[in-house]
Design an enzyme around this catalytic site. Structure first.
Site, short mmCIF file in Angstrom:
data_model
loop_
_atom_site.label_atom_id
_atom_site.label_comp_id
_atom_site.label_asym_id
_atom_site.label_seq_id
_atom_site.Cartn_x
_atom_site.Cartn_y
_atom_site.Cartn_z
N ALA A 178 33.91 12.32 40.25
CA ALA A 178 33.16 12.20 39.00
C ALA A 178 34.08 12.43 37.79
CB ALA A 178 32.01 13.20 38.99
N PRO A 179 33.69 11.89 36.63
CA PRO A 179 34.47 12.06 35.41
C PRO A 179 34.01 13.28 34.59
CG PRO A 179 32.74 10.48 35.01
CD PRO A 179 32.52 11.02 36.39
N TRP A 180 34.63 13.46 33.42
CA TRP A 180 34.39 14.67 32.63
C TRP A 180 33.37 14.49 31.52
CZ3 TRP A 180 35.48 12.52 28.11
CH2 TRP A 180 36.51 11.56 28.04
N LYS B 24 34.30 15.82 44.09
CA LYS B 24 35.39 16.31 43.25
C LYS B 24 35.06 15.97 41.81
CE LYS B 24 39.12 14.76 41.56
NZ LYS B 24 39.01 15.49 40.28
N PRO B 25 34.62 16.98 41.04
CA PRO B 25 34.41 16.72 39.61
C PRO B 25 35.77 16.63 38.93
CG PRO B 25 34.01 19.04 40.11
CD PRO B 25 34.35 18.37 41.40
N SER B 26 35.76 16.25 37.66
CA SER B 26 37.02 16.29 36.92
C SER B 26 37.52 17.73 36.89
CB SER B 26 36.81 15.79 35.50
OG SER B 26 37.92 16.13 34.71
N GLU B 27 38.82 17.90 37.03
CA GLU B 27 39.40 19.25 36.98
C GLU B 27 39.24 19.88 35.59
OE1 GLU B 27 40.88 16.37 37.27
OE2 GLU B 27 42.88 16.32 36.38
N SER C 211 37.30 5.68 35.34
CA SER C 211 37.90 4.53 34.66
C SER C 211 38.10 3.36 35.62
CB SER C 211 39.24 4.94 34.06
OG SER C 211 40.12 5.31 35.10
N GLU D 236 31.41 3.05 39.76
CA GLU D 236 30.81 3.01 38.42
C GLU D 236 31.94 3.21 37.44
OE1 GLU D 236 27.68 2.48 37.67
OE2 GLU D 236 26.68 2.79 39.58
N CYS E 74 29.99 5.75 28.87
CA CYS E 74 30.38 4.43 29.37
C CYS E 74 29.47 3.34 28.84
CB CYS E 74 30.39 4.44 30.89
SG CYS E 74 28.89 5.13 31.59
N GLU F 86 38.31 -0.20 26.26
CA GLU F 86 37.47 0.99 26.09
C GLU F 86 38.24 2.04 25.26
OE1 GLU F 86 36.55 3.15 29.74
OE2 GLU F 86 34.43 3.13 29.16
P1 NAD Z 1 39.32 8.85 35.33
O1 NAD Z 1 39.26 7.57 36.05
O2 NAD Z 1 40.60 9.24 34.70
O3 NAD Z 1 38.95 10.04 36.32
C1 NAD Z 1 37.72 10.04 37.03
C2 NAD Z 1 37.86 10.95 38.22
O4 NAD Z 1 38.82 10.39 39.12
C3 NAD Z 1 38.36 12.35 37.89
O5 NAD Z 1 37.68 13.29 38.70
C4 NAD Z 1 39.83 12.28 38.28
O6 NAD Z 1 40.37 13.53 38.62
C5 NAD Z 1 39.78 11.36 39.48
N1 NAD Z 1 41.03 10.68 39.81
C6 NAD Z 1 42.08 10.38 39.01
N2 NAD Z 1 43.05 9.77 39.70
C7 NAD Z 1 42.63 9.67 40.98
C8 NAD Z 1 43.16 9.12 42.18
N3 NAD Z 1 44.38 8.56 42.19
N4 NAD Z 1 42.43 9.17 43.32
C9 NAD Z 1 41.20 9.73 43.32
N5 NAD Z 1 40.63 10.27 42.23
C10 NAD Z 1 41.33 10.23 41.06
O7 NAD Z 1 38.12 8.83 34.28
P2 NAD Z 1 37.75 9.95 33.22
O8 NAD Z 1 38.77 9.86 32.14
O9 NAD Z 1 37.49 11.25 33.89
O10 NAD Z 1 36.32 9.42 32.72
C11 NAD Z 1 36.19 8.44 31.78
C12 NAD Z 1 35.93 7.09 32.41
O11 NAD Z 1 34.76 7.16 33.25
C13 NAD Z 1 35.63 6.01 31.40
O12 NAD Z 1 36.32 4.84 31.73
C14 NAD Z 1 34.13 5.80 31.53
O13 NAD Z 1 33.67 4.55 31.11
C15 NAD Z 1 33.91 6.04 32.98
N6 NAD Z 1 32.52 6.35 33.25
C16 NAD Z 1 31.74 5.41 33.86
C17 NAD Z 1 30.40 5.67 34.11
C18 NAD Z 1 29.52 4.64 34.76
O14 NAD Z 1 28.44 5.00 35.18
N7 NAD Z 1 29.94 3.39 34.88
C19 NAD Z 1 29.85 6.90 33.75
C20 NAD Z 1 30.67 7.84 33.14
C21 NAD Z 1 32.01 7.56 32.90
#
Ligand code: NAD
Length: 493
Positions: free
Chosen positions: A146-148, A172-175, A226, A247, A281, A381
């Site tokens: 999940a993201p932050w 695994k939530p965002s750290e 992302s 997502e 998002c 984005e």
């Molecule tokens: P991110 O992709 O950087 O990180 C998301 C998660 O993935 C975090 O928990 C991160 O630690 C983990 N991660 C990073 N690298 C990884 C890897 N190599 N393997 C496995 N996991 C890994 O995104 P973010 O910056 O935390 O969140 C913002 C993004 O999330 C934006 O692009 C936003 O649009 C998207 N988002 C989408 C939705 C949706 O429902 N479509 C909802 C909320 C956020």
């Protein structure tokens, strides 16, 4: 040092590198602990694997009762959840109390009910010699990432349909923002959901996230984040032929036709673009406004942006909080500066606001005009409080512009003409179209994207499609040894 892992029903210290959790609004430290490493991932997956047969074997009614009890405990602790979420994610307490926490509780209550509505097709004789039935079975251990931006809601969207359908989960939530996910899982166990059904790993994506995705006992990966990382996750999962639910990012258009209620559209654009400091998002990011209304729309949005209050996130009068990290704010600033350099006009904002804590990650509500459709600020984005407004002339042009990015998560259309709104609903390619509104989400209804925004659905009964396998059970009803269809293979009496 806080124990930041929740494995097999208890808080544990991680074996990985130290992590500091900070307040985005002030830069102050909230807590420190150790992150998860590959051994913690293995322990969490083992706990989820051990819990799976028992949880999958519970009746839907039993799972439902426990989830209702969970919703009850969450209601009692709502204020605590909102305070932690607001502080950890840098969001105003009004948003956490009015959106994040009640939305999550409603999701839990919805899936408590939905657990009893898992069904396949009715049994029938589609062949004269057989009865077919459908079993809908949990997939197994789900690895969720999940993201932050909405830490609690994203944890809920990942966990709830999975456990309601009888799966067990390692999330695994965002750290950066693990605190409410940990509380959420603890509350589940306090409500009677067995240890090991929900496990939380606080750790980095590169280490804990990657180890979770590639773990052989993880049957499915559910990822919100992302598009860039989603691609990597999908590639890793493809190697093991794992089911994936993605997502991803968004770049929602906000189309205002010349017969729209202008005041409603301007207010909708401000709320829709600035919600969660634009770190949403589905946030409104590209306002396409029919030319006769364009100048007035821009003026009204600019005036409303001037009235948005930035301040301490625990102050109930604060409208907008801080961006998540310094690095993310630097990215937002750089994108706005590149747009300015390319000839766009920054009508409002575009700066670090005065009178906000210097160690926080603040940025002003920002309105941009004059950007080119193919420029970065329109196509990519930003994930910040930045709205770009562009004029259009014809309805055909509006639809084409709305569809002109790789993303397809959400969109809105504003008009008092039902034919125009229905056309927009039909022709804009994305997972959700709002008509004369932008942002509201509903537990009973699906959320998910098209194109570079991913695939699969969160929330609603549709999400069960992601978290269940459909099994066809086909039973002979002839009760004869020499079955009629054997004739096409061998004819021996
Ligand atoms: P991110 O992709 O950087 O990180 C998301 C998660 O993935 C975090 O928990 C991160 O630690 C983990 N991660 C990073 N690298 C990884 C890897 N190599 N393997 C496995 N996991 C890994 O995104 P973010 O910056 O935390 O969140 C913002 C993004 O999330 C934006 O692009 C936003 O649009 C998207 N988002 C989408 C939705 C949706 O429902 N479509 C909802 C909320 C956020």
């Amino acid at each position: 040092m806080e124990r930041l892992q929740f494995i097999a029903g208890e808080r544990r210290a991680g074996a990985g590198a130290a992590l500091t959790i900070t307040e985005p609004a002030t830069g102050a430290e909230i807590t420190t602990g150790a992150g998860a490493d590959a051994a913690d991932v293995a322990a969490a997956v083992a706990a989820a694997t051990a819990a799976f047969p028992g949880w999958a074997g519970r009746t839907p009614g039993e799972r439902s009762d426990l989830m209702h009890a969970w919703a009850g405990l969450l209601r009692e602790r709502a204020a605590e959840f909102a305070a932690v979420e607001s502080r950890n994610a840098g969001k105003p307490i009004r948003l956490a109390e009015g959106f994040d926490v009640p939305g999550t509780i409603d999701n839990v209550a919805f899936f408590a009910g939905a657990a009893r509505n898992l069904e396949g097709k009715a049994s029938a004789e589609y062949s004269a010699d057989h009865t077919s039935t459908i079993r809908r079975e949990p997939v197994g251990v789900v690895g969720s990432i999940a993201p932050w931006n909405y830490p609690l809601q994203m944890a809920a969207w990942k966990i709830l349909p999975a456990v309601a359908a009888g799966n067990t989960v390692v999330l695994k939530p965002s750290e950066l923002t693990p605190l409410t996910s940990l509380l959420f899982a603890e509350t589940a166990v306090a409500a009677g959901i067995p240890a090991g059904v929900i496990n939380i790993l606080t750790g980095t994506g590169e280490l804990a996230g990657a180890a979770l995705v590639s773990h052989p006992d993880v049957a499915m990966v559910s990822f919100t984040g992302s598009t860039r990382v989603g691609r990597q996750v999908a590639a890793t999962a493809a190697g093991a032929v794992k089911r994936v639910h993605l997502e991803l990012g968004g770049k929602a258009p906000f189309v205002v036709f010349d017969d729209a209620d202008l005041e409603a559209a301007a207010r909708g654009a401000v709320a829709g673009s600035l919600i969660n400091v634009g770190q949403d998002c589905t946030a409104a990011t590209r306002a396409y406004v029919q030319r006769p209304l364009f100048d007035e729309f821009v003026g009204r949005v600019a005036d409303l942006m001037d009235r948005v209050r930035l301040g301490p996130v625990d102050d109930p009068t604060t409208d907008m909080g801080a961006l998540i990290t310094r690095a993310h704010r630097d990215k937002v600033i750089a994108m706005v500066e590149r747009a300015r350099d390319a000839g766009a006009k920054v009508v409002r904002g575009g700066r670090i606001p005065e009178h906000t804590p210097a160690a926080g990650h603040w940025f002003e509500p920002t309105l941009i005009t004059g950007a080119a459709q193919d420029s970065e600020i329109v196509q990519q984005e930003v994930f910040g409080p930045v709205l770009v407004a562009l004029p259009f002339d014809t309805d055909d042009e509006a639809i084409a512009l709305a569809n002109d990015t790789p993303y397809g998560l959400a969109a809105s259309a504003w008009s008092t003409n039902v034919f125009r709104t229905q056309r927009a609903a039909r022709e804009i390619r994305c997972g959700c179209v709002w008509l004369n509104d932008h942002i509201p989400i509903i537990s009973e209804m699906p959320h998910g994207g098209y194109g570079a925004s991913g695939f699969g659905k969160d929330m609603s009964l549709y999400s069960f499609e992601e978290y269940t396998n459909v099994k066809h059970v086909i039973s002979d009803i002839t009760a004869v040894a020499r079955k009629p269809w054997h004739e096409v293979i061998f004819m021996a009496e």
